[in-house]
Design a protein around this motif. Structure first.
Motif, PDB file in Angstrom:
ATOM      1  N   MET A 168       0.825  -1.202   0.000  1.00  0.00           N
ATOM      2  CA  MET A 168       0.000   0.000   0.000  1.00  0.00           C
ATOM      3  C   MET A 168       0.862   1.257   0.000  1.00  0.00           C
ATOM      4  O   MET A 168       1.991   1.253   0.478  1.00  0.00           O
ATOM      5  N   LEU A 171      -1.037   5.849   3.773  1.00  0.00           N
ATOM      6  CA  LEU A 171      -2.432   5.550   4.093  1.00  0.00           C
ATOM      7  C   LEU A 171      -3.303   6.787   4.257  1.00  0.00           C
ATOM      8  O   LEU A 171      -4.523   6.671   4.332  1.00  0.00           O
ATOM      9  N   SER A 172      -2.693   7.971   4.295  1.00  0.00           N
ATOM     10  CA  SER A 172      -3.492   9.192   4.322  1.00  0.00           C
ATOM     11  C   SER A 172      -3.885   9.635   2.910  1.00  0.00           C
ATOM     12  O   SER A 172      -4.619  10.605   2.764  1.00  0.00           O
ATOM     13  N   ALA A 176      -4.090   5.285  -2.119  1.00  0.00           N
ATOM     14  CA  ALA A 176      -3.709   4.075  -1.404  1.00  0.00           C
ATOM     15  C   ALA A 176      -4.934   3.366  -0.832  1.00  0.00           C
ATOM     16  O   ALA A 176      -5.075   2.141  -0.934  1.00  0.00           O
ATOM     17  N   VAL A 177      -5.816   4.135  -0.239  1.00  0.00           N
ATOM     18  CA  VAL A 177      -7.007   3.558   0.383  1.00  0.00           C
ATOM     19  C   VAL A 177      -7.920   2.924  -0.673  1.00  0.00           C
ATOM     20  O   VAL A 177      -8.351   1.769  -0.537  1.00  0.00           O
ATOM     21  N   THR A 180      -6.428  -0.179  -2.680  1.00  0.00           N
ATOM     22  CA  THR A 180      -6.474  -1.364  -1.824  1.00  0.00           C
ATOM     23  C   THR A 180      -7.908  -1.862  -1.691  1.00  0.00           C
ATOM     24  O   THR A 180      -8.169  -3.079  -1.739  1.00  0.00           O
ATOM     25  N   LYS A 198      -0.937  -6.986   4.325  1.00  0.00           N
ATOM     26  CA  LYS A 198      -1.050  -5.651   3.724  1.00  0.00           C
ATOM     27  C   LYS A 198      -0.099  -4.751   4.511  1.00  0.00           C
ATOM     28  O   LYS A 198      -0.142  -4.726   5.730  1.00  0.00           O
ATOM     29  N   SER A 200       2.173  -0.810   4.290  1.00  0.00           N
ATOM     30  CA  SER A 200       2.464   0.425   3.572  1.00  0.00           C
ATOM     31  C   SER A 200       3.947   0.527   3.244  1.00  0.00           C
ATOM     32  O   SER A 200       4.798   0.523   4.128  1.00  0.00           O
ATOM     33  N   ASN A 229       0.283  -0.769  -4.913  1.00  0.00           N
ATOM     34  CA  ASN A 229      -0.494   0.441  -5.201  1.00  0.00           C
ATOM     35  C   ASN A 229       0.177   1.352  -6.224  1.00  0.00           C
ATOM     36  O   ASN A 229      -0.467   2.230  -6.778  1.00  0.00           O
TER      37      ASN A 229
END
Length: 317
Positions: A168, A171-172, A176-177, A180, A198, A200, A229
């Protein structure tokens, strides 16, 4: 003598009227002598894809007669806010932003709109499924689609059984969000496809490589595929797999950067998903210029993702 003075007075008054009515600087002419400027606040130019977005935006701005002032926030949201505030103070014609954190763009949105400057977000969408507020625009792709394309390609190639790792991004970031989420949405339809891990890799090549090394130790032959990602992490994963002598693991990236496209053509990377950097960068400038000249662009411009495989890779070289 009195007649000559009267004539001179008339000339002076006429010159004053000429200057007041436009013989001086036009109010629409920039203070620097004619160059109109768009500010571009990039999230991180260490991300290869973002450099392609900037290159496309720079070329488009030049074509349209604008200067593009590019600033690199290096994934620091406070730094990005400061950069945008400086652009506001300098009175730029429009401002483009690739958000460091899509959830933290409120202060930037409020400051730019309060200044009456058109604001165009590019590549990372702070608004989700909502439309941007008035005076704000978005140019990018529907990120979940990239993940769905990756997931379906994987199942078609691997079959409906196997172990998968997902690399990933930060995550901010909406990308990415959602990518995934798209992976998981497809893989959830196949009970014998297991997501083993999973993690990052923060979009970075070296972190994609080190995470993959750890997964090889932890899962061994149970690791059958890696969905990344972005292409940077996918290429890092390939390096780790090659070093371990594992050519049986399917790897799929996103972005279709030139290195990734070449690896697909060589049969080393199984697939990537084209995220159109040129379409986003040039499209963002086009929207910014239209907004700055009151041409009323669409609030949201979607740029399609395209799956790149060995079957069609020649079209992207």
């Amino acid at each position: 003598m009195k007649k000559i003075l009267a004539i001179l007075l008339v000339l002076v008054l006429a010159l004053g009227m000429f200057t007041a009515c436009g013989g001086g600087a036009d109010k629409e002419t920039p203070a620097d002598g004619g160059t109109k400027t768009i500010g571009f606040a990039s999230c991180n130019l260490n991300d290869t894809f973002q450099t392609y977005v900037v290159d496309a935006a720079t070329a488009k701005a030049q074509e349209l007669g604008y200067k593009l002032d590019v600033q690199d926030a290096q994934e620091d949201v406070v730094k990005q806010q400061d950069q945008v505030n400086t652009m506001i103070q300098q009175g730029y014609d429009a401002i483009m932003v690739v958000p460091v954190d899509t959830a933290a763009m409120g202060p930037i949105t409020d400051a730019v709109t309060a200044a009456g400057i058109p604001l165009v977000y590019v590549n990372r969408n702070p608004f989700g499924t909502d439309n941007p507020p008035e005076g704000v625009y978005y140019v990018g792709s529907q990120e979940i689609v990239a993940g769905q394309l990756q997931g379906q390609f994987l199942v078609d190639k691997m079959g409906t059984k196997g172990g998968v790792g997902i690399l990933m991004g930060i995550l901010s970031n909406e990308g990415a969000v959602k990518r995934t989420e798209g992976n998981e949405e497809v893989l959830a339809q196949y009970p014998d496809v297991k997501i083993l891990a999973k993690e990052s890799g923060e979009w970075q090549y070296d972190k994609g490589m080190s995470i993959t090394e750890n997964w090889l130790t932890a899962y061994g032959n149970d690791l059958n595929a890696i969905l990344a990602n972005n292409d940077g992490m996918a290429i890092g994963a390939l390096q780790a797999l090659e070093a371990a002598g594992r050519d049986d693991v399917i790897v799929v990236g996103v972005d279709a950067i030139p290195d990734a496209v070449n690896l697909v053509a060589e049969g080393k990377l199984d697939a990537t998903v084209l995220q159109d950097a040129e379409g986003q960068g040039a499209g963002g400038v086009d929207v910014a210029v239209k907004a700055a000249t009151d041409a009323a662009p669409e609030a949201v411009t979607w740029i399609d993702f395209v799956l790149v495989t060995p079957d069609n890779v020649a079209d992207f070289q």
